[in-house]
Scaffold this active site. Sequence first.
Site, PDB file in Angstrom:
ATOM      1  N   ALA A  66       0.861  -1.180   0.000  1.00 38.14           N
ATOM      2  CA  ALA A  66       0.000   0.000   0.000  1.00 38.14           C
ATOM      3  C   ALA A  66       0.898   1.230   0.000  1.00 38.14           C
ATOM      4  O   ALA A  66       2.061   1.164   0.416  1.00 38.14           O
ATOM      5  CB  ALA A  66      -0.898  -0.020   1.227  1.00 38.14           C
ATOM      6  N   GLY A 111       0.616  -5.215   0.695  1.00 43.97           N
ATOM      7  CA  GLY A 111      -0.570  -5.375  -0.146  1.00 43.97           C
ATOM      8  C   GLY A 111      -0.278  -6.140  -1.436  1.00 43.97           C
ATOM      9  O   GLY A 111      -1.169  -6.772  -1.999  1.00 43.97           O
ATOM     10  N   GLU A 114      -0.342  -9.713  -0.604  1.00 39.53           N
ATOM     11  CA  GLU A 114      -1.740 -10.052  -0.308  1.00 39.53           C
ATOM     12  C   GLU A 114      -2.565 -10.207  -1.594  1.00 39.53           C
ATOM     13  O   GLU A 114      -3.399 -11.106  -1.691  1.00 39.53           O
ATOM     14  CB  GLU A 114      -2.329  -8.984   0.616  1.00 39.53           C
ATOM     15  N   GLU A 134       4.777  -5.086   7.231  1.00 36.74           N
ATOM     16  CA  GLU A 134       4.001  -4.042   7.900  1.00 36.74           C
ATOM     17  C   GLU A 134       4.418  -3.752   9.328  1.00 36.74           C
ATOM     18  O   GLU A 134       4.420  -2.599   9.753  1.00 36.74           O
ATOM     19  CB  GLU A 134       2.500  -4.393   7.880  1.00 36.74           C
TER      20      GLU A 134
HETATM   21  N1  DAK Z   1       4.557   3.348  -0.752  1.00 37.06           N
HETATM   22  C1  DAK Z   1       4.932   4.520  -1.307  1.00 37.06           C
HETATM   23  N2  DAK Z   1       6.050   4.679  -2.022  1.00 37.06           N
HETATM   24  C2  DAK Z   1       6.825   3.602  -2.190  1.00 37.06           C
HETATM   25  C3  DAK Z   1       6.516   2.342  -1.639  1.00 37.06           C
HETATM   26  C4  DAK Z   1       5.305   2.229  -0.903  1.00 37.06           C
HETATM   27  N3  DAK Z   1       4.890   1.080  -0.394  1.00 37.06           N
HETATM   28  N4  DAK Z   1       7.500   1.477  -1.963  1.00 37.06           N
HETATM   29  C5  DAK Z   1       8.387   2.176  -2.696  1.00 37.06           C
HETATM   30  N5  DAK Z   1       7.990   3.444  -2.836  1.00 37.06           N
HETATM   31  C6  DAK Z   1       8.670   4.528  -3.534  1.00 37.06           C
HETATM   32  C7  DAK Z   1       9.890   4.983  -2.752  1.00 37.06           C
HETATM   33  O1  DAK Z   1       9.528   5.880  -1.727  1.00 37.06           O
HETATM   34  C8  DAK Z   1      10.705   5.629  -3.837  1.00 37.06           C
HETATM   35  O2  DAK Z   1      10.169   6.909  -4.112  1.00 37.06           O
HETATM   36  P1  DAK Z   1      11.143   8.209  -4.178  1.00 37.06           P
HETATM   37  O3  DAK Z   1      11.892   8.243  -2.883  1.00 37.06           O
HETATM   38  O4  DAK Z   1      12.020   7.925  -5.372  1.00 37.06           O
HETATM   39  O5  DAK Z   1      10.170   9.328  -4.392  1.00 37.06           O
HETATM   40  C9  DAK Z   1      10.423   4.754  -5.062  1.00 37.06           C
HETATM   41  O6  DAK Z   1       9.198   4.054  -4.772  1.00 37.06           O
HETATM   42  C10 DAK Z   1      11.501   3.720  -5.323  1.00 37.06           C
HETATM   43  O7  DAK Z   1      11.728   2.991  -4.115  1.00 37.06           O
HETATM   44  P2  DAK Z   1      13.168   2.862  -3.413  1.00 37.06           P
HETATM   45  O8  DAK Z   1      14.047   3.985  -3.790  1.00 37.06           O
HETATM   46  O9  DAK Z   1      12.920   2.612  -1.960  1.00 37.06           O
HETATM   47  O10 DAK Z   1      13.697   1.533  -4.145  1.00 37.06           O
HETATM   48  P3  DAK Z   1      14.699   0.442  -3.551  1.00 37.06           P
HETATM   49  O11 DAK Z   1      15.037  -0.449  -4.678  1.00 37.06           O
HETATM   50  O12 DAK Z   1      15.809   1.116  -2.789  1.00 37.06           O
HETATM   51  O13 DAK Z   1      13.847  -0.382  -2.482  1.00 37.06           O
HETATM   52  C11 DAK Z   1      11.891  -1.545  -1.664  1.00 37.06           C
HETATM   53  C12 DAK Z   1      12.748  -1.147  -2.897  1.00 37.06           C
HETATM   54  C13 DAK Z   1      10.634  -2.240  -2.196  1.00 37.06           C
HETATM   55  C14 DAK Z   1      12.683  -2.553  -0.789  1.00 37.06           C
HETATM   56  C15 DAK Z   1      11.545  -0.281  -0.834  1.00 37.06           C
HETATM   57  O14 DAK Z   1      11.001   0.707  -1.713  1.00 37.06           O
HETATM   58  C16 DAK Z   1      10.574  -0.535   0.284  1.00 37.06           C
HETATM   59  O15 DAK Z   1      10.941  -1.039   1.336  1.00 37.06           O
HETATM   60  N6  DAK Z   1       9.304  -0.138   0.035  1.00 37.06           N
HETATM   61  C17 DAK Z   1       8.271  -0.252   1.045  1.00 37.06           C
HETATM   62  C18 DAK Z   1       7.800  -1.681   1.112  1.00 37.06           C
HETATM   63  C19 DAK Z   1       6.758  -1.842   2.212  1.00 37.06           C
HETATM   64  O16 DAK Z   1       6.987  -1.612   3.384  1.00 37.06           O
HETATM   65  N7  DAK Z   1       5.591  -2.274   1.774  1.00 37.06           N
HETATM   66  C20 DAK Z   1       4.473  -2.470   2.664  1.00 37.06           C
HETATM   67  C21 DAK Z   1       3.662  -1.202   2.682  1.00 37.06           C
HETATM   68  S1  DAK Z   1       2.435  -1.308   3.917  1.00 37.06           S
HETATM   69  C22 DAK Z   1      -4.674  -1.556   3.257  1.00 37.06           C
HETATM   70  C23 DAK Z   1      -4.345  -2.751   2.857  1.00 37.06           C
HETATM   71  C24 DAK Z   1      -3.091  -3.217   3.022  1.00 37.06           C
HETATM   72  C25 DAK Z   1      -2.207  -2.472   3.656  1.00 37.06           C
HETATM   73  C26 DAK Z   1      -2.527  -1.254   4.095  1.00 37.06           C
HETATM   74  C27 DAK Z   1      -3.772  -0.796   3.887  1.00 37.06           C
HETATM   75  N8  DAK Z   1      -5.964  -1.103   2.951  1.00 37.06           N
HETATM   76  C28 DAK Z   1      -6.854  -1.980   2.465  1.00 37.06           C
HETATM   77  C29 DAK Z   1      -6.297   0.163   3.250  1.00 37.06           C
HETATM   78  C30 DAK Z   1      -0.909  -2.991   3.752  1.00 37.06           C
HETATM   79  C31 DAK Z   1       0.076  -2.236   4.070  1.00 37.06           C
HETATM   80  C32 DAK Z   1       1.232  -2.211   3.248  1.00 37.06           C
HETATM   81  O17 DAK Z   1       1.305  -2.755   2.172  1.00 37.06           O
END
Ligand code: DAK
Length: 256
Positions: A66, A111, A114, A134
């Site tokens: 997400a 997400g 998921e 998360e």
């Molecule tokens: N959200 C927003 N931006 C994201 C992102 C994300 N999940 N993942 C990556 N980006 C963005 C980064 O911020 C970066 O943007 P800039 O800084 O260039 O503006 C760009 O994408 C490229 O990412 P990185 O520079 O970080 O790239 P790397 O290769 O260094 O790293 C990475 C890739 C995938 C390991 C890293 O980006 C990362 O850790 N991303 C976050 C992964 C994460 O934590 N995902 C879980 C998110 S929480 C819901 C349902 C489900 C959920 C929530 C609500 N509803 C139904 C409402 C679940 C929650 C989640 O999924």
Amino acid sequence: MEFENIIFKVEDGIATLTINRPKALNALNKATVEDIEKAVDYIAESKDIQVVIITGAGEKSFVAGADIKEMADYGPAESGKWAAYGAGVITKIEKLPQPVIAAVNGFALGGGCEISMAADFRYCSENAIFGQPEVGLGIIPGFGGTQRLARLVAKEIIYSSKNIKADEALRIGLVNKVVPQAELMPAAIKAAKKIMAQGPVAVQIAKKAINNGINADIITGLAFESNVFGLCFATADQKEGMKAFMEKRKPEFTGK
Ligand code: DAK
């Protein structure tokens, strides 16, 4: 149909839904989930579509979760509503009458993992990385992760009906790691420390969501997950976890 955040194509009875926000590694903001819902509603009514493939644009990411930047300032009510809406869209994918294949082409985090689990089965490229990160953000999975991940593993174990050695246990996900006997306790302690570095409240809420859900039908489990997902946004850990992500540093959780 015109979409901003997905590419939707139907060819020879196959619908391909490509999540298309490569600059954010195809992270799911609300507008993207709305596009997905519109396409899924269309697929459900279609007489021509026989199989559905869901994938991500580019070669790096399926869906990196997400959109953290969009969620960072949510409060409990807003996030609970968002979780219930998103989880509902994912359930619509699961309930599609046509078989759904997730073609996982890179990161399938949060997400993203998921969505892949809501498909009937998953093919992935060699660079694919799956995860539910998360609790490191001070929240829990909100798109059904606490329910579907547990159920997915259980199915394979029961259907195989045989004694399972360490290497196969690893392959099917019954154990998380196999190590030589002498390294067993150090490995367990290392795993414990890794858990302790995450958001402590989120870890406990996630455990509760999994345990409560596993004894209930999936609809009840998903409703429980949506409720406690909202609770995470009343914690200082969630604010810190998401702030740390945006500031590109490690979070300092307080367990509050
Ligand atoms: N959200 C927003 N931006 C994201 C992102 C994300 N999940 N993942 C990556 N980006 C963005 C980064 O911020 C970066 O943007 P800039 O800084 O260039 O503006 C760009 O994408 C490229 O990412 P990185 O520079 O970080 O790239 P790397 O290769 O260094 O790293 C990475 C890739 C995938 C390991 C890293 O980006 C990362 O850790 N991303 C976050 C992964 C994460 O934590 N995902 C879980 C998110 S929480 C819901 C349902 C489900 C959920 C929530 C609500 N509803 C139904 C409402 C679940 C929650 C989640 O999924």
